[in-house]
Design a protein around this motif. Sequence first.
Motif, PDB file in Angstrom:
ATOM      1  N   THR A 175     -25.865   0.333  67.620  1.00 32.67           N
ATOM      2  CA  THR A 175     -24.412   0.406  67.828  1.00 32.67           C
ATOM      3  C   THR A 175     -24.091   1.473  68.884  1.00 32.67           C
ATOM      4  O   THR A 175     -24.924   2.327  69.199  1.00 32.67           O
ATOM      5  CB  THR A 175     -23.682   0.803  66.537  1.00 32.67           C
ATOM      6  OG1 THR A 175     -24.068   2.142  66.187  1.00 32.67           O
ATOM      7  CG2 THR A 175     -24.027  -0.143  65.387  1.00 32.67           C
ATOM      8  N   MET A 176     -22.861   1.423  69.375  1.00 31.04           N
ATOM      9  CA  MET A 176     -22.403   2.421  70.347  1.00 31.04           C
ATOM     10  C   MET A 176     -22.465   3.817  69.725  1.00 31.04           C
ATOM     11  O   MET A 176     -22.952   4.766  70.357  1.00 31.04           O
ATOM     12  CB  MET A 176     -20.982   2.084  70.807  1.00 31.04           C
ATOM     13  CG  MET A 176     -20.423   3.031  71.824  1.00 31.04           C
ATOM     14  SD  MET A 176     -21.433   3.150  73.321  1.00 31.04           S
ATOM     15  CE  MET A 176     -20.855   1.724  74.240  1.00 31.04           C
ATOM     16  N   MET A 177     -21.967   3.955  68.492  1.00 28.41           N
ATOM     17  CA  MET A 177     -21.912   5.293  67.884  1.00 28.41           C
ATOM     18  C   MET A 177     -23.330   5.860  67.693  1.00 28.41           C
ATOM     19  O   MET A 177     -23.534   7.062  67.869  1.00 28.41           O
ATOM     20  CB  MET A 177     -21.146   5.244  66.560  1.00 28.41           C
ATOM     21  CG  MET A 177     -20.668   6.596  66.076  1.00 28.41           C
ATOM     22  SD  MET A 177     -19.628   7.538  67.242  1.00 28.41           S
ATOM     23  CE  MET A 177     -17.981   7.323  66.578  1.00 28.41           C
ATOM     24  N   GLU A 178     -24.301   5.015  67.357  1.00 27.82           N
ATOM     25  CA  GLU A 178     -25.671   5.514  67.213  1.00 27.82           C
ATOM     26  C   GLU A 178     -26.172   6.130  68.521  1.00 27.82           C
ATOM     27  O   GLU A 178     -26.879   7.142  68.515  1.00 27.82           O
ATOM     28  CB  GLU A 178     -26.608   4.377  66.776  1.00 27.82           C
ATOM     29  CG  GLU A 178     -26.493   4.049  65.300  1.00 27.82           C
ATOM     30  CD  GLU A 178     -27.345   2.854  64.898  1.00 27.82           C
ATOM     31  OE1 GLU A 178     -28.371   3.068  64.221  1.00 27.82           O
ATOM     32  OE2 GLU A 178     -26.981   1.719  65.274  1.00 27.82           O
ATOM     33  N   ASN A 179     -25.805   5.523  69.625  1.00 27.39           N
ATOM     34  CA  ASN A 179     -26.257   6.076  70.908  1.00 27.39           C
ATOM     35  C   ASN A 179     -25.492   7.337  71.308  1.00 27.39           C
ATOM     36  O   ASN A 179     -26.065   8.239  71.927  1.00 27.39           O
ATOM     37  CB  ASN A 179     -26.176   5.027  72.012  1.00 27.39           C
ATOM     38  CG  ASN A 179     -27.510   4.327  72.195  1.00 27.39           C
ATOM     39  OD1 ASN A 179     -28.530   4.776  71.669  1.00 27.39           O
ATOM     40  ND2 ASN A 179     -27.512   3.241  72.931  1.00 27.39           N
ATOM     41  N   ILE A 180     -24.205   7.402  70.946  1.00 25.05           N
ATOM     42  CA  ILE A 180     -23.460   8.650  71.189  1.00 25.05           C
ATOM     43  C   ILE A 180     -24.171   9.784  70.429  1.00 25.05           C
ATOM     44  O   ILE A 180     -24.421  10.863  70.973  1.00 25.05           O
ATOM     45  CB  ILE A 180     -21.997   8.543  70.696  1.00 25.05           C
ATOM     46  CG1 ILE A 180     -21.272   7.388  71.376  1.00 25.05           C
ATOM     47  CG2 ILE A 180     -21.258   9.881  70.849  1.00 25.05           C
ATOM     48  CD1 ILE A 180     -20.646   7.676  72.691  1.00 25.05           C
TER      49      ILE A 180
END
Length: 283
Positions: free
Chosen positions: A70-75
Amino acid sequence: MRVVNLGPDPSLEYRPECQEKDKSEFRNFESGALFDRVFNTYKLMHTHQTLDFVKQKHLEWANCNHFSVTMMENIDALDELVDESDPDVDFPNSFHAFQTAEGIRREHPDKDWFQLVGLIHDVGKIMALYGEPQWAVVGDTFPVGCKFQNSIVFRDSTFEGNPDEKNPTLNTEFGIYEPQCGLDKILMSWGHDEYLYRVMKFNKCTIPEEGLYMIRFHSFYPWHSNGDYMHLCNEKDLQMLPWVKEFNKFDLYTKSTELPNVESLRPYYQSLIDKYCPGILHW
Ligand SMILES: O[C@H]1[C@H](O)[C@@H](O)[C@H](O)[C@@H](O)[C@H]1O
Ligand SMILES: [Fe+2]
Ligand SMILES: [Fe+2]
């Protein structure tokens, strides 16, 4: 009631790091505590980013077949990355993501997509956690395939080892490009801007065009801040330039050693991710 003027907050005197930095103090490429780290990163970048290298990186990364998160995991993964090209930031990039987003949110409360772009614009730097050297990920970008213009940082002291610099077909004003062909047709030095743009396209994210443009060209300082490379731009690029400049204000001037409380901000930004780039994405 008696009003007592206490003058400036006396505690600030003992906490100089809490005082706001003047705009002219950002992007100092001549001196400063991080000078060697920054110079060495650009030296490697300007030696090895050639037209052939960039074509190779497009083949390796633009298919988005490396991993799925997910996007948040990469942030969150950017907790592990300190950008070695940046003279103004010596803390993990995840904090810079929230600083930029919050700066935009204060001035553009009505533009949720813009705030989201602030949060995610540097997330392409995760390439550095998957084996890419920082000089192929971070830092300002510039076109390859034509002459390196003078406004590129460290222009005079870092390109001598780059074979394209001595190639007569590439080392001209237009190089391999047509006049006014548009930035969409230009190959930029490989880094986190183009990569995230590709990821957004591949995953059919619904961020408006202006936002995609900010993502793709926010590191192109020789263009958006120095006015170079205008001979390659088309109408569209000139229309988009004010948006890139507006984004740059927040990307640069929100950099501060006062770190945001990420946990309290997370629910709001998760809702923006759910709206524009939801679920598991291919990277
Ligand atoms: O050092 C910074 C940093 O790597 C940013 O993410 C990039 O967008 C800038 O152009 C660069 O100057
Ligand atoms: Fe960036
Ligand atoms: Fe940034």
